[in-house]
Design a protein around this motif. Structure first.
Motif, PDB file in Angstrom:
ATOM      1  N   VAL A   1       1.324  -1.222  -0.568  1.00 51.34           N
ATOM      2  CA  VAL A   1      -0.318   0.132  -0.228  1.00 51.34           C
ATOM      3  C   VAL A   1       0.738   1.271  -0.102  1.00 51.34           C
ATOM      4  O   VAL A   1       1.178   1.423   0.708  1.00 51.34           O
ATOM      5  N   THR A   2       0.949   1.419  -1.076  1.00 53.94           N
ATOM      6  CA  THR A   2       1.723   3.156  -1.571  1.00 53.94           C
ATOM      7  C   THR A   2       1.871   4.187  -0.187  1.00 53.94           C
ATOM      8  O   THR A   2       0.387   4.836  -0.219  1.00 53.94           O
ATOM      9  N   GLY A   3       2.713   4.765   0.275  1.00 48.69           N
ATOM     10  CA  GLY A   3       2.549   5.489   1.850  1.00 48.69           C
ATOM     11  C   GLY A   3       1.915   4.819   2.847  1.00 48.69           C
ATOM     12  O   GLY A   3       2.486   5.463   3.415  1.00 48.69           O
ATOM     13  N   PHE A   4       1.755   3.418   2.621  1.00 48.15           N
ATOM     14  CA  PHE A   4       1.459   2.880   4.151  1.00 48.15           C
ATOM     15  C   PHE A   4       2.296   1.538   4.561  1.00 48.15           C
ATOM     16  O   PHE A   4       3.125   1.800   6.029  1.00 48.15           O
ATOM     17  N   GLY A   5       2.170   1.099   3.765  1.00 43.98           N
ATOM     18  CA  GLY A   5       3.793   0.140   3.445  1.00 43.98           C
ATOM     19  C   GLY A   5       3.787  -1.175   3.283  1.00 43.98           C
ATOM     20  O   GLY A   5       2.162  -1.561   2.288  1.00 43.98           O
ATOM     21  N   SER A   6       4.279  -2.716   3.701  1.00 40.51           N
ATOM     22  CA  SER A   6       3.342  -3.619   2.459  1.00 40.51           C
ATOM     23  C   SER A   6       3.855  -4.790   3.614  1.00 40.51           C
ATOM     24  O   SER A   6       4.477  -4.582   4.494  1.00 40.51           O
ATOM     25  N   PHE A   7       2.675  -6.178   3.598  1.00 41.30           N
ATOM     26  CA  PHE A   7       2.471  -7.168   3.588  1.00 41.30           C
ATOM     27  C   PHE A   7       3.372  -8.479   3.377  1.00 41.30           C
ATOM     28  O   PHE A   7       3.155  -8.387   1.870  1.00 41.30           O
ATOM     29  N   GLU A   8       4.124  -9.027   3.636  1.00 39.41           N
ATOM     30  CA  GLU A   8       5.134  -9.896   3.413  1.00 39.41           C
ATOM     31  C   GLU A   8       5.347 -11.327   3.857  1.00 39.41           C
ATOM     32  O   GLU A   8       5.212 -11.340   5.184  1.00 39.41           O
ATOM     33  N   LYS A   9       5.125 -12.456   2.690  1.00 39.60           N
ATOM     34  CA  LYS A   9       5.482 -14.079   4.033  1.00 39.60           C
ATOM     35  C   LYS A   9       6.938 -13.863   3.587  1.00 39.60           C
ATOM     36  O   LYS A   9       7.226 -13.914   3.028  1.00 39.60           O
ATOM     37  N   VAL A  10       7.562 -14.278   5.125  1.00 36.11           N
ATOM     38  CA  VAL A  10       9.311 -14.905   5.269  1.00 36.11           C
ATOM     39  C   VAL A  10       8.629 -15.761   5.938  1.00 36.11           C
ATOM     40  O   VAL A  10       8.420 -16.270   6.879  1.00 36.11           O
ATOM     41  N   ASP A  11      10.089 -17.186   5.121  1.00 39.95           N
ATOM     42  CA  ASP A  11      10.013 -18.202   5.769  1.00 39.95           C
ATOM     43  C   ASP A  11      11.748 -18.399   6.586  1.00 39.95           C
ATOM     44  O   ASP A  11      12.416 -17.481   6.520  1.00 39.95           O
ATOM     45  N   ARG A  12      11.540 -18.359   7.582  1.00 37.22           N
ATOM     46  CA  ARG A  12      11.880 -18.666   8.479  1.00 37.22           C
ATOM     47  C   ARG A  12      13.204 -19.686   9.097  1.00 37.22           C
ATOM     48  O   ARG A  12      12.132 -20.806   9.096  1.00 37.22           O
TER      49      ARG A  12
ATOM     50  N   VAL B   1       6.830 -16.608   8.800  1.00 43.15           N
ATOM     51  CA  VAL B   1       5.829 -15.816   9.394  1.00 43.15           C
ATOM     52  C   VAL B   1       5.505 -14.403   8.369  1.00 43.15           C
ATOM     53  O   VAL B   1       5.964 -14.351   7.541  1.00 43.15           O
ATOM     54  N   PRO B   2       4.203 -13.743   9.252  1.00 43.94           N
ATOM     55  CA  PRO B   2       4.096 -12.610   7.831  1.00 43.94           C
ATOM     56  C   PRO B   2       4.895 -11.895   8.920  1.00 43.94           C
ATOM     57  O   PRO B   2       5.372 -11.009   9.707  1.00 43.94           O
ATOM     58  N   ARG B   3       5.085 -10.513   7.720  1.00 41.46           N
ATOM     59  CA  ARG B   3       6.144  -9.192   7.831  1.00 41.46           C
ATOM     60  C   ARG B   3       5.951  -7.792   7.814  1.00 41.46           C
ATOM     61  O   ARG B   3       4.675  -8.205   5.892  1.00 41.46           O
ATOM     62  N   PHE B   4       5.709  -6.847   8.612  1.00 40.31           N
ATOM     63  CA  PHE B   4       5.269  -5.573   7.753  1.00 40.31           C
ATOM     64  C   PHE B   4       6.282  -4.754   7.738  1.00 40.31           C
ATOM     65  O   PHE B   4       6.587  -4.959   8.512  1.00 40.31           O
ATOM     66  N   ARG B   5       6.019  -4.316   6.684  1.00 41.33           N
ATOM     67  CA  ARG B   5       7.409  -3.604   6.371  1.00 41.33           C
ATOM     68  C   ARG B   5       6.683  -1.694   6.378  1.00 41.33           C
ATOM     69  O   ARG B   5       6.042  -1.984   5.065  1.00 41.33           O
TER      70      ARG B   5
END
Length: 227
Positions: free
Chosen positions: A43-54, A75-79
């Motif tokens: 989402v422009t100006g807000f952030g991004s959500f993605e799936k990360v493998d640990r 795990v999900p990660r928000f940037r």
């Protein structure tokens, strides 16, 4: 702020609490589904959500200090976006009144929205499933071909064995009359050998008769002389 408070905050802008609740639920559901499918929601100006493998790792229990093995997980990660970061840090000021802090999306970029990302994820899954099905069918056809080749090879071997057996039987049949003729010849020779001694004995018995006749003739001669 929790979900209910968020709904109350946007209810006036969306024309009612129910419409706001439906909108929040739809947005969150689309974002969660996209992230679970492995897609990135930005989402422009807000952030991004993605799936990360640990990867698997070792951790320590904070209560006991014991070393614990942690399995591999996702795990999900928000940037946060740069605009969100600037607003939180204070480098930029929040807009006053009913203005939206997040930048509006450009025209034409919302033709599908979050549902488009979900559709993309579903399309990826469908293509992977089709590839897997194609691989399984290819392996099955290859296995069928190999079994068919093995069956034909065994049939050829069996046919070759039967032809060899037929040839052997034919040669045996041809050799059998020859053996019969040889046995017949042996029998005739044996009978000939048996008849030969009998003929010799017959000739031997006839010879003394001639001697007796000659003796009688000589006796007659001697009697005639005496007279």
């Amino acid at each position: 702020m929790n979900k209910a408070q968020l709904v109350e905050a946007i209810a006036d802008k969306l024309g009612g609490r129910q419409q706001a609740a439906d909108a929040v639920d739809a947005v969150l559901d689309a974002m969660v589904r996209a992230v679970v499918a492995g897609d990135r929601v930005s989402v422009t100006g807000f952030g991004s959500f993605e799936k990360v493998d640990r990867p698997a790792r070792y951790a320590r229990n904070p209560q006991t200090g014991e070393r614990v093995r942690v399995k591999k997980t996702s795990v999900p990660r928000f940037r946060a976006g740069q605009g969100f970061k600037d607003l939180v840090s204070g480098t930029k000021k929040l807009p006053k009144g009913d203005e939206v802090a997040v930048k509006k999306a450009p025209k034409g970029s919302l033709s599908g929205g979050a549902s488009a990302t979900v559709k993309k994820a579903a399309a990826k899954k469908a293509t992977t499933a089709k590839k897997a099905a194609a691989k399984t069918t290819a392996t099955k056809t290859a296995a069928k071909k190999t079994t068919a080749k093995k069956v034909t090879a065994t049939v050829k071997k069996t046919a070759a064995k039967t032809t060899v057996a037929k040839k052997a039987a034919a040669t045996a049949k041809k050799a059998a009359p020859a053996k019969k003729t040889t046995t017949a010849a042996k029998k005739t020779t044996a009978t000939a050998k048996k008849t030969a001694p009998a003929a010799k004995k017959a000739t031997a018995t006839k010879a003394p008769a001639k001697k007796t006749t000659t003796r009688k003739a000589t006796a007659k001669k001697t009697t005639a002389r005496k007279k």
